[in-house]
Design a protein around this motif. Sequence first.
Motif, short mmCIF file in Angstrom:
data_model
loop_
_atom_site.label_atom_id
_atom_site.label_comp_id
_atom_site.label_asym_id
_atom_site.label_seq_id
_atom_site.Cartn_x
_atom_site.Cartn_y
_atom_site.Cartn_z
N SER A 172 0.55 -0.81 0.02
CA SER A 172 0.04 -0.30 0.11
C SER A 172 0.70 0.72 -0.27
N THR A 173 1.47 1.53 1.04
CA THR A 173 2.83 2.36 0.86
C THR A 173 3.38 2.52 -0.03
N LYS A 174 3.92 2.01 -1.34
CA LYS A 174 4.57 1.65 -2.19
C LYS A 174 3.25 2.75 -3.31
N LEU A 175 2.65 1.80 -3.69
CA LEU A 175 1.63 2.13 -4.70
C LEU A 175 0.77 3.55 -4.31
N ALA A 176 0.69 3.64 -2.97
CA ALA A 176 0.52 5.14 -3.40
C ALA A 176 1.90 6.29 -3.59
N SER A 177 2.28 5.91 -3.22
CA SER A 177 3.39 7.08 -4.24
C SER A 177 3.04 6.92 -5.11
N GLU A 189 -6.84 9.00 -4.48
CA GLU A 189 -6.82 8.00 -4.36
C GLU A 189 -5.05 7.78 -3.22
N ALA A 190 -4.31 8.28 -3.63
CA ALA A 190 -2.80 8.24 -3.08
C ALA A 190 -2.98 8.64 -1.14
N LEU A 191 -3.46 9.75 -1.30
CA LEU A 191 -4.15 10.47 -0.24
C LEU A 191 -4.51 9.51 0.96
N LYS A 192 -5.94 8.75 0.04
CA LYS A 192 -6.36 7.84 1.30
C LYS A 192 -5.68 6.49 1.43
N ILE A 193 -4.62 6.25 1.03
CA ILE A 193 -4.41 4.63 1.35
C ILE A 193 -3.82 5.50 2.45
N ARG A 203 -3.58 7.73 4.51
CA ARG A 203 -4.27 8.69 5.79
C ARG A 203 -4.84 7.09 6.36
N ALA A 204 -4.98 5.80 5.50
CA ALA A 204 -5.55 4.40 5.97
C ALA A 204 -3.90 3.53 6.62
N ILE A 205 -2.82 3.97 6.14
CA ILE A 205 -2.14 3.28 6.97
C ILE A 205 -1.26 4.41 7.12
N LYS A 206 -1.43 5.30 7.97
CA LYS A 206 -1.26 6.25 8.58
C LYS A 206 0.94 6.77 7.98
N ASN A 207 0.91 7.14 6.70
CA ASN A 207 1.75 6.68 6.23
C ASN A 207 2.37 8.91 6.43
N PHE A 208 2.78 9.22 7.40
CA PHE A 208 2.82 10.52 7.54
C PHE A 208 3.66 11.73 6.30
N LYS A 209 4.52 10.87 5.81
CA LYS A 209 5.32 11.31 5.13
C LYS A 209 4.73 11.15 3.43
N ILE A 257 1.84 11.42 3.02
CA ILE A 257 0.62 12.16 3.34
C ILE A 257 0.82 13.50 3.12
N SER A 258 1.54 14.19 3.56
CA SER A 258 2.51 15.43 3.43
C SER A 258 2.85 15.61 1.53
N ALA A 259 3.62 14.91 1.25
CA ALA A 259 3.64 14.35 -0.51
C ALA A 259 2.36 14.97 -1.02
N ASN A 260 1.20 14.76 -0.68
CA ASN A 260 -0.17 14.24 -1.43
C ASN A 260 -0.88 15.48 -1.38
N LEU A 261 -0.90 16.02 -0.19
CA LEU A 261 -1.24 17.19 0.13
C LEU A 261 -0.98 18.17 -0.60
N ASN A 262 0.71 18.19 -0.24
CA ASN A 262 1.19 19.42 -1.25
C ASN A 262 1.38 19.83 -3.09
N ASN A 263 0.92 18.64 -3.62
CA ASN A 263 0.37 18.21 -4.58
C ASN A 263 -1.15 18.69 -5.19
#
Length: 536
Positions: free
Chosen positions: A137-142, A166-170, A172-178, A180-186
């Motif tokens: 999930s982490t790499k898929l979100a990236s 879709e990346a932000l949803k994944i 947030r589900a796995i609590k990958n804060f780095k 999340i910040s990249a998705n929010l920025n983009n």
Amino acid sequence: MKSYLIITIFIYISSLCNIFASNSDIKDIIRKAENGLYTNPQQTVFLASKALTETDDKNDIVKLLFIKALAERLLGNNDESLYSLYKIDLNSFNQESNLKGEIYNLMSICYCAISDFQKAIELNDNAVSIFKANNDSTKLASAYNNKGLIHNHMNENVQSEKFLLEALKINRAIKNFKGISANLNNLCLYHGNLKKQKEYIQEAIIINKNLDAQWSLAENYNNLGRLYIYDNDYGNAQKALAKAYTIANEIGAKGIICDNYEYYSILYDQSCNYQKAFEYQSKLNSLKQELLSENNLRKIELNIAEEKLNEVIRENEIKKQEYRIQRLEKNIYGIIIISSLVTIITILLTQRSKRKKKLALIKAQYKLEQSQHEIARQKVNLQNMELMNAQLTLENNKQQMTNMAAFLKSRNELLEKIKELIKQGYKLNGNEVTIHLKKINAIITQYQDNDKTNSLTLKTTNDINNDFLERLEKKHPKLTNGEKHLACLLRTDMSAKEIAILTGTTPKTINMNRYRLRKALNLNSETDLTEYIKQI
């Protein structure tokens, strides 16, 4: 022996520590490079480049090239990033290797930066397929995040937002804060819902401050400044852009500085400060030209780098030869140690084998002794059985003697009766004598008939004696066998003399035994012993 063994093992462990010391240094460099990737990418490039010249381990080389490519990408050197990635032999990886997916993912964003969008999407799709197959999930979100960036550069904002959400949803589900910040920025790279985008970028800033991700934080402040420009809030825009420039300048992120100059130029242009706008536009053009010049000079730099590399290779060859010699010496040393250990182990095993044989001999001796004890016990049991048989035989003989005594007593009574009748016949005359003789004859005939059943009589007498003994034992259970035998003889009215003749002892002994029997039966002096026995 034990102290020698301990010393040998200590020396062997020390030699192993020396052999693996160099590998430990490389691992430390890799760890430092990874930790400083987002806080100081320039230092990460330096550490990775240094480590690449000091190791020949394939796994370490792949990892260092990938880390160096990530750092170059953060510094805006996309061609250097791709150059490092193409040094990795992708054919050596499993088709669904996660690292292969990460390499494709990083390549896709580098090709996006140099505007080769078709290649970027192709590589990104490969990465997505691998991450989906591995359920990572982490790499898929990236990968989805990078796909969103590619569509953003292609001005396809709807598609971009779809993949970024879709990346932000994944994440947030796995609590990958780095992530999340990249998705929010983009999600703030295009002109959209400014209120929502400001919330996104503020959340990203909080996360990156906590993560101490300086490169990402500089990019956040750049995007925040651009959002304020869209909202015509030029004061806050200037503050945000100033923070972005300070951070980007500290870490040498030229790509972010280019964006910063562009946003400053737009800010001053919209606020009608055309001089400042022109100044920042000039800075932007100069920096872009510098970056382009750098790109044009790549071949010359590569040639110089190649010469340096060849020199380094020659030095490394010399070092490798020295290392091989040292390693050979260490191997010889190790062989000596191992041989010593084998010798010690052989001695210990020999001693152990001797102890086992000695223990087996002791066990065999113990079993032999046990067998001898068992034989002795069986002999004792046999002797006990023989003694019991002798006692039973004696008891039977005594019983037979008792029965014979009863039989003889019966004969004696017959003879006494006949004797008495003969005495009476002396006094008779004529016919009376004849009648009297017939009477005597009848009595003799009667006893002769009894002789025919002597065996039955003796058996009956024996049965009677057995019944008597059962009653006697029940009434007086503590009597000895001798006392019970004497009681049977007294029951037949035999005198002490007759019993003495029958038993082969003296009358005095029989009288003494009668006295003991009386005491055993608890009789007083007035009670007749024979009469008491007859009444039982």
